[in-house]
Design a protein around this motif. Structure first.
Motif, mmCIF file in Angstrom:
data_model
loop_
_atom_site.group_PDB
_atom_site.id
_atom_site.type_symbol
_atom_site.label_atom_id
_atom_site.label_comp_id
_atom_site.label_asym_id
_atom_site.label_seq_id
_atom_site.Cartn_x
_atom_site.Cartn_y
_atom_site.Cartn_z
ATOM 1 N N SER A 106 0.831 -1.203 0.000
ATOM 2 C CA SER A 106 0.000 0.000 0.000
ATOM 3 C C SER A 106 0.868 1.257 0.000
ATOM 4 O O SER A 106 1.741 1.414 0.850
ATOM 5 N N ASP A 107 0.599 2.144 -0.936
ATOM 6 C CA ASP A 107 1.296 3.435 -0.981
ATOM 7 C C ASP A 107 0.655 4.461 -0.054
ATOM 8 O O ASP A 107 1.116 5.589 0.028
ATOM 9 N N TYR A 108 -0.417 4.075 0.624
ATOM 10 C CA TYR A 108 -1.180 5.000 1.464
ATOM 11 C C TYR A 108 -1.185 4.577 2.930
ATOM 12 O O TYR A 108 -2.066 4.959 3.684
ATOM 13 N N ASP A 109 -0.206 3.795 3.341
ATOM 14 C CA ASP A 109 -0.150 3.259 4.693
ATOM 15 C C ASP A 109 0.896 4.003 5.513
ATOM 16 O O ASP A 109 2.059 4.078 5.124
ATOM 17 N N LEU A 110 0.463 4.567 6.648
ATOM 18 C CA LEU A 110 1.362 5.273 7.567
ATOM 19 C C LEU A 110 1.406 4.553 8.894
ATOM 20 O O LEU A 110 0.413 4.007 9.338
ATOM 21 N N SER A 111 2.538 4.608 9.554
ATOM 22 C CA SER A 111 2.644 4.054 10.903
ATOM 23 C C SER A 111 2.031 5.041 11.897
ATOM 24 O O SER A 111 2.373 6.215 11.905
ATOM 25 N N LEU A 112 1.123 4.542 12.711
ATOM 26 C CA LEU A 112 0.493 5.370 13.731
ATOM 27 C C LEU A 112 1.093 5.112 15.105
ATOM 28 O O LEU A 112 1.319 6.036 15.876
ATOM 29 N N LEU A 113 1.399 3.839 15.383
ATOM 30 C CA LEU A 113 1.776 3.462 16.735
ATOM 31 C C LEU A 113 2.590 2.175 16.713
ATOM 32 O O LEU A 113 2.255 1.241 15.995
ATOM 33 N N ARG A 114 3.660 2.141 17.488
ATOM 34 C CA ARG A 114 4.408 0.903 17.686
ATOM 35 C C ARG A 114 4.266 0.529 19.152
ATOM 36 O O ARG A 114 4.606 1.308 20.035
ATOM 37 N N LEU A 115 3.728 -0.670 19.397
ATOM 38 C CA LEU A 115 3.474 -1.129 20.756
ATOM 39 C C LEU A 115 4.743 -1.694 21.389
ATOM 40 O O LEU A 115 5.697 -2.045 20.688
ATOM 41 N N LYS A 116 4.750 -1.802 22.694
ATOM 42 C CA LYS A 116 5.922 -2.318 23.423
ATOM 43 C C LYS A 116 6.295 -3.725 22.985
ATOM 44 O O LYS A 116 7.465 -4.097 23.015
ATOM 45 N N ASN A 117 5.306 -4.510 22.541
ATOM 46 C CA ASN A 117 5.586 -5.877 22.091
ATOM 47 C C ASN A 117 6.124 -5.928 20.661
ATOM 48 O O ASN A 117 6.348 -6.995 20.106
ATOM 49 N N GLY A 118 6.310 -4.753 20.038
ATOM 50 C CA GLY A 118 6.856 -4.681 18.687
ATOM 51 C C GLY A 118 5.799 -4.612 17.600
ATOM 52 O O GLY A 118 6.125 -4.385 16.434
ATOM 53 N N GLU A 119 4.536 -4.808 17.955
ATOM 54 C CA GLU A 119 3.463 -4.750 16.972
ATOM 55 C C GLU A 119 3.325 -3.324 16.437
ATOM 56 O O GLU A 119 3.385 -2.354 17.180
ATOM 57 N N SER A 120 3.146 -3.225 15.122
ATOM 58 C CA SER A 120 2.998 -1.916 14.486
ATOM 59 C C SER A 120 1.549 -1.726 14.071
ATOM 60 O O SER A 120 0.951 -2.595 13.443
ATOM 61 N N ILE A 121 0.993 -0.575 14.421
ATOM 62 C CA ILE A 121 -0.373 -0.225 14.058
ATOM 63 C C ILE A 121 -0.296 0.871 13.000
ATOM 64 O O ILE A 121 0.389 1.873 13.180
ATOM 65 N N GLY A 122 -0.994 0.680 11.893
ATOM 66 C CA GLY A 122 -0.932 1.636 10.797
ATOM 67 C C GLY A 122 -2.285 2.220 10.434
ATOM 68 O O GLY A 122 -3.331 1.748 10.888
ATOM 69 N N ILE A 123 -2.228 3.253 9.594
ATOM 70 C CA ILE A 123 -3.422 3.858 9.007
ATOM 71 C C ILE A 123 -3.272 3.694 7.498
ATOM 72 O O ILE A 123 -2.352 4.238 6.905
#
Length: 192
Positions: A106-123
């Motif tokens: 996806s060219d439209y995906d941004l990182s919003l949050l990286r959790l302490k367990n290493g999981e990345s949450i994107g928009i």
């Protein structure tokens, strides 16, 4: 896709995209992560008085079809200032689908949050989003970006990825440009 009830799509919004003014959560996002995104302390460095609230129509920007052949996004769209935007002002938030799965293409995906367990949450705004999905990278257009992605929390504590004006005013009619970052460009060259 149709817009939600009481939500008016902006001019030049492509009919193949779903317009939204609030996050949509993918099934990969746990209730705990939703709580982390929705409930947190307000960002002390950002003034809520300068924020556009997503329930209001964004009148700082306009989507335009790019017709200049020398532009890197020729025959696509860009985001332009519909009026003067003061330096360091909040312009709008990047809205799309919040997800916890990988979306490498996806060219439209941004990182919003990286959790302490290493999981990345994107928009991801590839299929649903707001005007912010049309902001282009400055490379090949200007010498430097005139806006930046900066995360912050609203007065209610919701985590947002805002687009903020850089250190100089943005003139009416100027294209809003950010830096996508070296990681974004590296990932694109690795996929080729």
């Amino acid at each position: 896709m149709k817009a939600h009830k009481n939500v008016v799509e902006p001019s030049h919004w492509p009919k193949y995209l779903r317009y939204t003014q609030s996050y949509i959560y993918h099934s990969s996002v746990s209730l705990e992560v939703k709580k982390t995104i929705n409930e947190g302390p307000k960002s002390p460095q950002r003034s809520s008085s300068s924020q556009n609230h997503n329930s209001q129509k964004n009148n700082h920007v306009v989507i335009r079809h790019i017709t200049e052949p020398s532009h890197p996004a020729y025959n696509q769209f860009g985001l332009f200032a519909s009026k003067k935007i003061p330096a360091k002002a909040h312009i709008l938030d990047y809205i799309g689908e919040i997800h916890a799965d990988e979306r490498l293409t996806s060219d439209y995906d941004l990182s919003l949050l990286r959790l302490k367990n290493g999981e990345s949450i994107g928009i991801d705004a590839s299929t649903t989003g707001n005007e912010a999905r049309f902001i282009n990278d400055y490379r090949g257009i200007k010498l430097k970006p005139n806006a930046a992605f900066i995360d912050y929390r609203t007065d209610s504590g919701e985590l947002k990825m805002g687009i903020w004006a850089a250190n100089e005013d943005i003139k009416k009619g100027d294209e809003l440009l950010v830096s996508y970052g070296k990681a974004w460009w590296k990932a694109r060259t690795e996929l080729q």
